[in-house]
Design a protein around this motif. Sequence first.
Motif, short mmCIF file in Angstrom:
data_model
loop_
_atom_site.label_atom_id
_atom_site.label_comp_id
_atom_site.label_asym_id
_atom_site.label_seq_id
_atom_site.Cartn_x
_atom_site.Cartn_y
_atom_site.Cartn_z
N ILE A 2 0.85 -1.21 0.13
CA ILE A 2 0.05 -0.04 0.19
C ILE A 2 1.01 1.28 -0.07
O ILE A 2 1.71 1.33 0.74
CB ILE A 2 -0.88 0.04 1.16
N VAL A 3 0.77 2.24 -0.92
CA VAL A 3 1.49 3.40 -1.01
C VAL A 3 0.37 4.43 -0.56
O VAL A 3 -0.44 4.64 -1.35
CB VAL A 3 2.00 3.72 -2.45
N VAL A 4 1.14 5.50 0.03
CA VAL A 4 0.29 6.45 0.46
C VAL A 4 1.27 7.87 0.31
O VAL A 4 2.28 8.07 0.35
CB VAL A 4 0.00 6.60 2.18
N CYS A 35 4.56 -1.22 8.83
CA CYS A 35 5.34 0.29 8.25
C CYS A 35 6.56 -0.09 7.82
O CYS A 35 7.51 -0.38 8.41
CB CYS A 35 5.36 1.24 9.39
N VAL A 36 6.55 0.14 6.32
CA VAL A 36 7.83 0.06 5.53
C VAL A 36 8.44 1.25 5.63
O VAL A 36 9.89 1.16 5.80
CB VAL A 36 7.67 -0.63 4.33
N ARG A 59 -3.48 -3.18 3.66
CA ARG A 59 -4.45 -2.17 4.06
C ARG A 59 -4.72 -2.27 5.32
O ARG A 59 -5.05 -1.41 5.97
CB ARG A 59 -5.56 -2.20 3.08
N LYS A 60 -4.74 -3.65 5.83
CA LYS A 60 -5.37 -3.97 7.32
C LYS A 60 -4.43 -3.24 8.23
O LYS A 60 -4.61 -2.56 9.16
CB LYS A 60 -5.30 -5.46 7.64
N GLN A 61 -2.98 -3.17 8.01
CA GLN A 61 -1.97 -2.46 8.89
C GLN A 61 -1.93 -1.07 8.83
O GLN A 61 -2.15 -0.27 9.71
CB GLN A 61 -0.43 -3.11 8.33
N LEU A 62 -2.51 -0.50 7.38
CA LEU A 62 -2.71 0.89 7.60
C LEU A 62 -3.91 1.27 8.16
O LEU A 62 -4.02 2.31 8.80
CB LEU A 62 -2.84 1.33 6.02
N GLN A 67 -6.11 3.91 13.72
CA GLN A 67 -6.67 3.94 14.94
C GLN A 67 -5.63 4.15 16.13
O GLN A 67 -6.18 3.95 17.23
CB GLN A 67 -7.45 2.52 14.90
N MET A 68 -4.61 4.09 15.96
CA MET A 68 -3.56 4.18 17.04
C MET A 68 -3.56 5.62 17.75
O MET A 68 -3.99 6.53 17.42
CB MET A 68 -2.33 4.12 16.16
#
Length: 99
Positions: A2-4, A35-36, A59-62, A67-68
């Motif tokens: 996933i790229v943001v 997180c890479v 995407r699940k980790q993003l 929510q952190m």
Amino acid sequence: MIVVVGQFRFPAERMDDARPVMRKVIEATRAEQGCVQYNYGEDVLDPGLIRVSELWQSRKQLDAHMQMPHMAQWQRDRTALGLSEREIMVYDADAGVPL
């Protein structure tokens, strides 16, 4: 992967206040599972403009990242610092190849 990517802006005169707050959220996020890469960069030619780049394993980790507790604090802090013009996009990507 996933790229943001995107950008946001702080008033240029608030950058000295914003840098330590950004550093705190970057350090906390980089320690998260999945997180890479997580980067904010000041635009050299446009004071107050911050460029965002992130790389996540899934995407699940993003979604978990959003929510952190440090992200809730970041949302409060950035509002207090005058954040504006936030434009962030999320993309699904393959693993990539060197350029």
